[in-house]
Every structure is written in structure tokens, then in C-alpha cells.
Design an enzyme around this catalytic site. Structure first.
Site, PDB file in Angstrom:
ATOM      1  N   MET A 117     117.147  84.594  19.279  1.00  0.00           N
ATOM      2  CA  MET A 117     117.190  85.116  17.909  1.00  0.00           C
ATOM      3  C   MET A 117     115.992  84.588  17.114  1.00  0.00           C
ATOM      4  O   MET A 117     115.990  84.633  15.876  1.00  0.00           O
ATOM      5  CB  MET A 117     118.503  84.738  17.240  1.00  0.00           C
ATOM      6  CG  MET A 117     119.704  85.366  17.949  1.00  0.00           C
ATOM      7  SD  MET A 117     121.074  85.722  16.871  1.00  0.00           S
ATOM      8  CE  MET A 117     121.476  84.092  16.270  1.00  0.00           C
ATOM      9  N   TYR A 122     112.869  82.035  15.573  1.00  0.00           N
ATOM     10  CA  TYR A 122     112.661  80.712  14.973  1.00  0.00           C
ATOM     11  C   TYR A 122     112.640  79.695  16.123  1.00  0.00           C
ATOM     12  O   TYR A 122     113.420  78.750  16.179  1.00  0.00           O
ATOM     13  CB  TYR A 122     113.733  80.375  13.927  1.00  0.00           C
ATOM     14  CG  TYR A 122     113.177  79.470  12.857  1.00  0.00           C
ATOM     15  CD1 TYR A 122     112.384  79.988  11.831  1.00  0.00           C
ATOM     16  CD2 TYR A 122     113.387  78.094  12.888  1.00  0.00           C
ATOM     17  CE1 TYR A 122     111.826  79.155  10.873  1.00  0.00           C
ATOM     18  CE2 TYR A 122     112.838  77.254  11.932  1.00  0.00           C
ATOM     19  CZ  TYR A 122     112.064  77.797  10.928  1.00  0.00           C
ATOM     20  OH  TYR A 122     111.508  76.974   9.987  1.00  0.00           O
ATOM     21  N   LEU A 123     111.700  79.937  17.002  1.00  0.00           N
ATOM     22  CA  LEU A 123     111.715  79.272  18.309  1.00  0.00           C
ATOM     23  C   LEU A 123     111.397  77.780  18.218  1.00  0.00           C
ATOM     24  O   LEU A 123     110.578  77.354  17.410  1.00  0.00           O
ATOM     25  CB  LEU A 123     110.708  79.959  19.235  1.00  0.00           C
ATOM     26  CG  LEU A 123     110.962  81.455  19.461  1.00  0.00           C
ATOM     27  CD1 LEU A 123     109.851  82.059  20.323  1.00  0.00           C
ATOM     28  CD2 LEU A 123     112.318  81.702  20.102  1.00  0.00           C
ATOM     29  N   GLN A 143     128.903  80.747  25.583  1.00  0.00           N
ATOM     30  CA  GLN A 143     128.137  81.992  25.709  1.00  0.00           C
ATOM     31  C   GLN A 143     127.623  82.160  27.141  1.00  0.00           C
ATOM     32  O   GLN A 143     127.692  83.242  27.722  1.00  0.00           O
ATOM     33  CB  GLN A 143     126.965  81.945  24.723  1.00  0.00           C
ATOM     34  CG  GLN A 143     125.891  82.974  24.936  1.00  0.00           C
ATOM     35  CD  GLN A 143     124.839  82.896  23.852  1.00  0.00           C
ATOM     36  OE1 GLN A 143     125.130  83.145  22.691  1.00  0.00           O
ATOM     37  NE2 GLN A 143     123.619  82.536  24.205  1.00  0.00           N
ATOM     38  N   HIS A 191     114.159  76.700  23.242  1.00  0.00           N
ATOM     39  CA  HIS A 191     113.867  78.079  23.667  1.00  0.00           C
ATOM     40  C   HIS A 191     112.708  78.099  24.668  1.00  0.00           C
ATOM     41  O   HIS A 191     112.761  78.800  25.676  1.00  0.00           O
ATOM     42  CB  HIS A 191     113.438  78.927  22.464  1.00  0.00           C
ATOM     43  CG  HIS A 191     114.482  79.147  21.415  1.00  0.00           C
ATOM     44  ND1 HIS A 191     114.362  78.663  20.137  1.00  0.00           N
ATOM     45  CD2 HIS A 191     115.654  79.818  21.447  1.00  0.00           C
ATOM     46  CE1 HIS A 191     115.404  79.031  19.417  1.00  0.00           C
ATOM     47  NE2 HIS A 191     116.215  79.726  20.186  1.00  0.00           N
ATOM     48  N   LYS A 228     122.388  76.134  28.070  1.00  0.00           N
ATOM     49  CA  LYS A 228     123.766  75.633  28.036  1.00  0.00           C
ATOM     50  C   LYS A 228     124.079  74.937  26.711  1.00  0.00           C
ATOM     51  O   LYS A 228     125.163  74.404  26.531  1.00  0.00           O
ATOM     52  CB  LYS A 228     124.021  74.728  29.243  1.00  0.00           C
ATOM     53  CG  LYS A 228     124.018  75.527  30.544  1.00  0.00           C
ATOM     54  CD  LYS A 228     124.861  74.887  31.593  1.00  0.00           C
ATOM     55  CE  LYS A 228     124.002  74.269  32.656  1.00  0.00           C
ATOM     56  NZ  LYS A 228     124.767  73.499  33.637  1.00  0.00           N
ATOM     57  N   MET A 283     118.545  70.498  19.650  1.00  0.00           N
ATOM     58  CA  MET A 283     117.587  71.414  19.017  1.00  0.00           C
ATOM     59  C   MET A 283     118.302  72.704  18.654  1.00  0.00           C
ATOM     60  O   MET A 283     119.065  73.246  19.445  1.00  0.00           O
ATOM     61  CB  MET A 283     116.443  71.720  19.973  1.00  0.00           C
ATOM     62  CG  MET A 283     115.512  70.562  20.160  1.00  0.00           C
ATOM     63  SD  MET A 283     114.170  71.022  21.272  1.00  0.00           S
ATOM     64  CE  MET A 283     113.382  69.425  21.415  1.00  0.00           C
TER      65      MET A 283
HETATM   66  P1  AMP Z   1     119.387  81.469  19.959  1.00  0.00           P
HETATM   67  O1  AMP Z   1     118.037  81.847  19.483  1.00  0.00           O
HETATM   68  O2  AMP Z   1     119.989  80.329  19.211  1.00  0.00           O
HETATM   69  O3  AMP Z   1     120.303  82.649  20.101  1.00  0.00           O
HETATM   70  O4  AMP Z   1     119.189  80.899  21.435  1.00  0.00           O
HETATM   71  C1  AMP Z   1     118.549  81.650  22.422  1.00  0.00           C
HETATM   72  C2  AMP Z   1     118.723  80.945  23.739  1.00  0.00           C
HETATM   73  O5  AMP Z   1     118.155  79.642  23.639  1.00  0.00           O
HETATM   74  C3  AMP Z   1     120.190  80.761  24.127  1.00  0.00           C
HETATM   75  O6  AMP Z   1     120.330  80.960  25.531  1.00  0.00           O
HETATM   76  C4  AMP Z   1     120.448  79.330  23.741  1.00  0.00           C
HETATM   77  O7  AMP Z   1     121.483  78.729  24.479  1.00  0.00           O
HETATM   78  C5  AMP Z   1     119.104  78.687  24.052  1.00  0.00           C
HETATM   79  N1  AMP Z   1     118.949  77.432  23.298  1.00  0.00           N
HETATM   80  C6  AMP Z   1     119.082  77.261  21.968  1.00  0.00           C
HETATM   81  N2  AMP Z   1     118.938  75.955  21.655  1.00  0.00           N
HETATM   82  C7  AMP Z   1     118.748  75.297  22.824  1.00  0.00           C
HETATM   83  C8  AMP Z   1     118.567  73.917  23.176  1.00  0.00           C
HETATM   84  N3  AMP Z   1     118.584  72.944  22.252  1.00  0.00           N
HETATM   85  N4  AMP Z   1     118.388  73.607  24.475  1.00  0.00           N
HETATM   86  C9  AMP Z   1     118.392  74.584  25.430  1.00  0.00           C
HETATM   87  N5  AMP Z   1     118.565  75.896  25.158  1.00  0.00           N
HETATM   88  C10 AMP Z   1     118.747  76.245  23.877  1.00  0.00           C
END
Ligand code: AMP
Length: 300
Positions: free
Chosen positions: A48, A50-51, A170, A55, A165, A201
Site C-alpha cells: 500500500m 509509503y515504503l 493476512q 517492504h 509475516k 516497521m
Molecule cells: P502494506 O503496505 O502495509 O500493506 O504491506 C505490504 C507488504 O509488506 C505486506 O506483505 C506486509 O506484511 C509487508 N510488511 C509490512 N511491514 C513489514 C515489516 N516490518 N517487515 C516485513 N514485511 C512487512
């Protein structure tokens, strides 16, 4: 239909050339099909935006698993209920493009994935796996997640998809959906990445006040203490859970849930005799504040 040149892999320094930016479903699908016509596999990383480095760890993993890597950046309105933080969810498309330079081959940044006239009617539900944890407090969340992931799989047609994870529930739901609905996609799960001080993070961390950010460290601190205790033989999940609830509450966190669950089916565990996940959701900053999730896998 647009034609894409897909030749050219990583440069000698290991960096990929500037990624192709794709805005429509049609462009995305033809790019991916052109890759496969060239005999290349395609790895997808849904995000989503805001990397952050969490990510990017998925993107780096994707580059080791597939010949071509596409990252989707799309804030999925389908998973936000009215009153949740869709409007204030952090966005920075320019920053995301800069962070992804050299790491992936294409970036899928669609304007919208649902029709604008509210006519979307088909949702994917994961029955038992979507009931506990985040499903309890966000009733439409996982149908939104599963549905957008299915849409992305149909648009991108990836061979591999990489998830973090950090969103453990999810990850399980997506794996199960792929199995139950026969998507020809290999789902890869990557470890949760933390800041140096332990905070998981998250794109939402930027919305924490300095005081709440300090308070929120209680989550990873408490989880780490609990993991140590479990490794030293503690088995009483009810007592351990309560200690973690107390630690987070004392730090100013409003606990949404703290649960010790079986790592495979997310059923609540009272005595730790198998692989478990301790999952936490807590809000900092009161009503309208920031809801954080975190988890830790533990084994007796
Ligand atoms: P999001 O942008 O929050 O929807 O996350 C996109 C992907 O990045 C999802 O598969 C999340 O589980 C993964 N993600 C988000 N934060 C972390 C993190 N701190 N460590 C590992 N993967 C992450």
C-alpha cells in the site's frame, strides 16, 4: 494493447534498470504476459506504499525468486471500514518510486481497482481464518485484503508473490486462498523487520507522536520477554498473555487484542505445547490515534 520490451535483467552492479511504471490493468497484464512470452517468471510484491525497509526486503527477496519483479502500490479502499484511517493513511508516490529505483522491473500504480459507481459485489471470505485477531475488530478487513490480492493475481498473473509475516494472519489467509481457489502462484512469507529499537516497521509509524513512539516500544519489549520465557520452559499462555497486556497498557497503549494462537490455524492456545504466534494490536494516541500490529513466532 501496449507492447513492452522486457529484455535486460540486472545490470553488472546488481541493480535493475529504471522500472516501467504501469497505471492501468491492461498495461499491467500485457507487461506481465510479455515477460512470460520471453520465458521469464514474474514475482509480485503487493504493497500500500509509503515504503520502508520491511517492504524493500520483500522486493529484494522477489528478485531472488523471479526473473522479473513487479511491485504494486495501491491503498486498497476495500479493506477500510467507514471511520478507519483510509483518508489519513500515509502516501508518498514520488518517494516510493525513488526507493524502488534499481530494485524492481515494474511498478503497478493504478488509480483505482474497483469501479467508481459502487458496483463491486464479489468478495472473497476466508471463513475460520478471518474470524480471530484483526478480523474480530475489523470485520470487513480480510474480505477486502483477500479480494484485492485475488484481483492483483488476476491482473498481474504472477508466478510468485511475496508477503511479510508482519501481517501474519493476512499471510495465512492468502496462502489458504491460493490453495483453496487453485491460483497458480507460489506464496513466499518473509520475516517481520524491526527498527533498531525494536518497533515493527510500519507505514503508520510516521503518525506516532514522539511520546507514543516510545510507549509503543513496550510491544516488542514485551513480546521479546515472552519469547525468552517460553524458550526457558514457560507454558502458561494465560499468565504470559496478561503480563504482555499489562506492559502495553502501562505504556499508554490501548490494547485491541493480545492473543497466543496456534501458528497454523490461529486458534487460541492456553498451554504452549506447539508452535505459536503471539499477536498484538494496540492503539496509541487515543481515538483517531494510530493502531499498530505486531507479532512474534515462539516455540516451546
Ligand atoms: P502494506 O503496505 O502495509 O500493506 O504491506 C505490504 C507488504 O509488506 C505486506 O506483505 C506486509 O506484511 C509487508 N510488511 C509490512 N511491514 C513489514 C515489516 N516490518 N517487515 C516485513 N514485511 C512487512
Amino acid at each position: 494493447m501496449a507492447k513492452f520490451v522486457t529484455s535486460g535483467g540486472a545490470a553488472e552492479d546488481g541493480k535493475k534498470p529504471d522500472p516501467t511504471i504501469l497505471r492501468s490493468k491492461e498495461e499491467m497484464r500485457s507487461w506481465s504476459r510479455a515477460c512470460r512470452q520471453d520465458g521469464k517468471t514474474v514475482a509480485l510484491v503487493p504493497t500500500m506504499g509509503y515504503l520502508h525497509d520491511g517492504h524493500l526486503s520483500l522486493v529484494r527477496c522477489a528478485a531472488t525468486r523471479g526473473d522479473k519483479v513487479v511491485v504494486s502500490v495501491y491503498v486498497n479502499e476495500g479493506q477500510f471500514a467507514p471511520g478507519e484511517d483510509l483518508d489519513v493513511y500515509p502516501r508518498d508516490p514520488k518517494g516510493d518510486l525513488a526507493k524502488l529505483a534499481g530494485l524492481c522491473d515494474a511498478i503497478f500504480m493504478p488509480e483505482a481497482l474497483y469501479s467508481s459507481d459502487d458496483s463491486h459485489q464479489t468478495w472473497i471470505e476466508a471463513q475460520h481464518l478471518q474470524q480471530p485477531l484483526c478480523g474480530g475488530s475489523r470485520p470487513i478487513f480480510f474480505r477486502g485484503v483477500a479480494t484485492v490480492v485475488a484481483k492483483l493475481f488476476n491482473i498481474v498473473e504472477p508466478d510468485i508473490a511475496v508477503f511479510g509475516k508482519k501481517d501474519y494472519q493476512q499471510w495465512l489467509i492468502v496462502r489458504r486462498m491460493v490453495q483453496d481457489l487453485d491460483f497458480p502462484v507460489e506464496v513466499v512469507g518473509m520475516p517481520l523487520l524491526r527498527e533498531e529499537d525494536g518497533l515493527a516497521m510500519s507505514s503508520r509509524n510516521v503518525r506516532l507522536s514522539a511520546e507514543d513512539r516510545t510507549g509503543a516500544l513496550s510491544i516488542s519489549r514485551g513480546l521479546t520477554k515472552m519469547k525468552d520465557a517460553v524458550q526457558q520452559g514457560a507454558k502458561d499462555a494465560i499468565t504470559l498473555r496478561q503480563q504482555l497486556v499489562d506492559e502495553i497498557s502501562l505504556s499508554g497503549g490501548d490494547v485491541d487484542y493480545v492473543e497466543v494462537v496456534d501458528a497454523r490455524d490461529l486458534q487460541t492456545v492456553k498451554t504452549i505445547e506447539q508452535d505459536v504466534v503471539v499477536a498484538v494490536a494496540a492503539r496509541y494516541g487515543g481515538v483517531g490515534g494510530v493502531r499498530l500490529i505486531d507479532n512474534m513466532e515462539m516455540s516451546p
